[in-house]
Write an enzyme that holds these catalytic residues in place. Structure first.
Site, PDB file in Angstrom:
ATOM      1  N   ARG A 128       0.797  -1.229   0.000  1.00 25.94           N
ATOM      2  CA  ARG A 128       0.000   0.000   0.000  1.00 25.94           C
ATOM      3  C   ARG A 128       0.832   1.282   0.000  1.00 25.94           C
ATOM      4  NH1 ARG A 128      -3.531  -3.469   3.133  1.00 25.94           N
ATOM      5  NH2 ARG A 128      -5.196  -4.047   1.746  1.00 25.94           N
ATOM      6  N   GLY A 189      -3.576 -12.006  10.693  1.00 20.76           N
ATOM      7  CA  GLY A 189      -4.614 -12.346  11.676  1.00 20.76           C
ATOM      8  C   GLY A 189      -5.385 -13.614  11.364  1.00 20.76           C
ATOM      9  N   GLU A 190      -5.274 -14.106  10.128  1.00 21.84           N
ATOM     10  CA  GLU A 190      -6.002 -15.334   9.753  1.00 21.84           C
ATOM     11  C   GLU A 190      -5.126 -16.579   9.904  1.00 21.84           C
ATOM     12  OE1 GLU A 190      -6.960 -12.311   8.153  1.00 21.84           O
ATOM     13  OE2 GLU A 190      -8.678 -12.730   9.428  1.00 21.84           O
ATOM     14  N   ASN A 257      -8.690  -8.560  13.902  1.00 22.19           N
ATOM     15  CA  ASN A 257      -9.488  -9.620  14.513  1.00 22.19           C
ATOM     16  C   ASN A 257      -8.699 -10.488  15.486  1.00 22.19           C
ATOM     17  OD1 ASN A 257      -8.425 -10.623  11.705  1.00 22.19           O
ATOM     18  ND2 ASN A 257      -8.728 -12.479  12.907  1.00 22.19           N
ATOM     19  N   ASP A 300     -14.573 -11.523  12.343  1.00 26.77           N
ATOM     20  CA  ASP A 300     -13.491 -10.918  11.567  1.00 26.77           C
ATOM     21  C   ASP A 300     -13.743  -9.433  11.317  1.00 26.77           C
ATOM     22  OD1 ASP A 300     -11.037 -10.868  10.216  1.00 26.77           O
ATOM     23  OD2 ASP A 300     -11.987 -11.203   8.278  1.00 26.77           O
ATOM     24  N   ASP A 302     -12.174  -6.737  11.834  1.00 29.46           N
ATOM     25  CA  ASP A 302     -10.928  -6.017  12.115  1.00 29.46           C
ATOM     26  C   ASP A 302     -11.214  -4.540  12.409  1.00 29.46           C
ATOM     27  OD1 ASP A 302     -10.157  -8.390  10.519  1.00 29.46           O
ATOM     28  OD2 ASP A 302      -8.159  -7.536  10.619  1.00 29.46           O
TER      29      ASP A 302
HETATM   30 CA   LIG Z   1      -9.027 -10.247   9.464  1.00 30.46          CA
END
Ligand SMILES: [Ca+2]
Ligand SMILES: [Ca+2]
Length: 562
Positions: A128, A189-190, A257, A300, A302
């Site tokens: 990004r 996070g996953e 999350n 989830d 976030d």
């Molecule tokens: Ca997430």
């Protein structure tokens, strides 16, 4: 005396030329449209430009000035910077310097990546953008390194490993330089990871501090985890860029999350500091305050979305606030100094996981469905949850126009099927403890560009679209709102009414972040095109089938009349 002052000013700017942005250039970014020194068009992340040469009456005369191939098929979710007359854009596999008037590439420094890294990029292999400071550029890599480059040559100055990608970590967000400290977040996070923020010395690459975003048992908040080791894989990723208030010397950064998504068993409890806004001291990483949007989050949701700083009139007085359009469907306004909740209202069509947000405690008021989900480790039947795991708004940053008091945001309008189950953790594989799919509205409109009143969450206007926009939003003093569409069109809307004023097909779907700038009295608008990212990967939307990939950077200006 006047001459002396002029000389000092000239010398000052000459010293700065070629040395890249100093702290003052970062602090003043929003007010200086000849350069773009920060992610967010200013530390406040307002993404609102004072430029008005291109306005609601003449934007229809906007034409492309140049297009530069970014030479890959990765999603282009970045925001360019423009410093000392050179534009910088990142892709997953390279950092590129560009002459902004001609579009010619000046240098391109590749980012070598291991082939198996893409398995840990949950939602697309993208980058990004860069941060800039004192002649250096800083970026993350998908395999979780932080790299410093010489702004003039693109030569690598230092590199540091933030985390082991093989353990599920990756890095996609643009770094932030605040009070002379380089701050980077982390994704993953996953994958059963433990989130953190790192502070680095920009010059040497020395790590100054690490602030984990899940609390250990002996830390404040440690008792918010039922399982004594759950915090070690408890999530709380920090994958988008924070904002900064130089007067308070506070950085505001959102966390994601909890891991796994299944909120039962060892993850019972609020799980600090998942899904929080954190106010931290940039020099030390110390948490000054936190506000938790979605405690014990099953869905989830976030809390990483951009925390936009503004002054809003509240009870007749201007108040320094933080605004966030949260994945969970509520638009939050917090006091900037304390984190006290001032407003939390729905900004999407449908929310069924919570009745609302308690203004006193800041906690969601669960619906029966969510109470059941929080207490059922293995559900027998799936439920339908709105908004979906991709949220009422995902990563694509909104803008805020102080003159209208409105936020302009790309929002999403779909839900998900959701079922908890017991799952073992495996390397480089999603660790969710949940099965999910998507549920779409009958009218086929999956997204809305909205002008939102931050204190009520209500829309002044909205523009529906079949494919949701997952591009950043830019607004200007010329009364124009720019954003990219997933079908490839770069589009301009009237900020007062939402009326579409202009559009141009860029050749691939747009998931980039538009910026505007001026040179020699002329205003330009730049955006990256190149489809991919979370919606393209997960939605199963067949309407994406005829949108080809292909990253490139576009710059536009008004067609000269003569
Ligand atoms: Ca997430
Ligand atoms: Ca600027």
């Amino acid at each position: 005396m006047k001459k002396l002052l002029l000389l000092t000013t000239l010398l000052g700017s000459m010293t700065a030329y070629g040395a890249g942005p100093a702290t003052s250039d970062l602090v003043n970014d929003a007010a200086t449209p000849s350069d773009i020194t920060t992610y967010g068009g200013g530390y406040d992340l307002q993404r609102h430009s004072p430029l008005k040469q291109i306005n609601r009456d003449n934007v229809k005369r906007m034409v492309p000035v140049w297009n530069l191939s970014l030479a890959n098929n990765y999603p282009q979710e970045g925001q360019p910077l423009l410093i000392d007359g050179v534009m910088y854009e990142t892709t997953t596999d390279a950092t590129v310097a560009i002459d902004p008037l001609t579009g010619k590439q000046l240098w391109r420094t590749p980012v070598p990546l291991p082939g198996d890294v893409h398995a840990v990029a949950c939602c697309g292999s993208h980058n990004r953008g860069v941060a800039a400071y004192n002649g250096m550029l800083f970026r993350g890599t998908l395999d979780a390194f932080v790299i410093a480059l010489d702004m003039k040559t693109g030569k690598e100055l230092w590199r540091q490993e933030a985390a082991d990608y093989k353990a599920g970590y990756s890095m996609t967000g643009a770094p932030l330089v605040a009070n002379g400290v380089l701050i980077t977040g982390i994704s993953g996070g996953e994958y059963g990871t433990r989130g953190f923020l790192d502070g680095w010395d920009p010059t040497t690459g020395e790590k100054l501090w690490r602030r984990y975003t899940t609390a250990a048992p002996d830390e404040p908040g440690g008792d918010s985890w039922a399982g004594s080791k759950a915090y070690l894989e408890g999530g709380g990723p920090t994958w988008l860029t924070g904002s900064y208030d130089p007067e308070m010397d506070l950085v505001f950064w959102g966390t994601g999350n909890g891991g796994p998504w299944n909120p039962t068993g060892p993850r019972e409890g609020d799980n600090l500091y998942i899904n929080c806004a954190l106010a931290i001291k940039p020099k030390t990483g110390e948490i000054v305050w936190h506000f938790q949007f979605s405690p014990n989050d099953p869905y989830d949701y976030d809390g990483v979305n951009e925390l936009v700083l503004a002054e809003l009139p509240i009870d007749g007085k201007p108040r320094k606030v933080i605004m966030q359009a949260n994945r969970n469907g509520f638009f939050y306004v917090l006091d900037r100094a304390t984190g006290k909740l001032l407003a939390a209202n729905p900004f999407v069509k449908k929310i069924n996981w919570a009745e609302g947000i308690d203004l006193e405690t800041g906690r969601p008021i669960d619906t029966e469905m969510t109470t059941m989900v929080r207490n059922t480790p293995e559900m027998k039947e799936a439920v339908e949850v709105w908004p979906s795991a991709l949220g009422g708004k995902n990563w694509m940053p909104m803008s805020f126009d102080p003159s209208t008091g409105l936020v302009y945001a790309n929002t999403q309008n779909y839900g998900m099927t959701y079922l908890t189950l017991i799952e073992e953790k495996e390397p480089k594989t999603f660790y969710l403890g949940v099965e999910f799919g998507f549920v779409y509205p009958e009218d086929g409109m999956h997204g809305y560009l909205k002008a939102i009143d931050p204190m009520t969450g209500k829309s002044k206007w909205e523009v529906p679209s079949e494919l949701p926009n997952l591009s950043g939003v830019l607004s200007t003093a010329g009364g124009v709102v720019f954003t990219g569409r997933m079908d490839g069109e770069f589009a301009a809307y009237d900020s007062a009414t939402g009326k579409k004023l202009w559009g141009f097909q860029t050749g691939s779907g747009i998931t980039g972040i538009p910026v505007t700038w001026e040179r020699n009295g002329k205003q330009y608008v730049t955006v990256a095109s190149g489809i991919g990212g979370v919606y393209a990967i997960f939605s199963g939307d067949e309407r994406l089938n005829n949108i080809p990939p292909g990253g490139s950077l576009w710059t536009f200006a008004l067609f000269d009349e003569e």
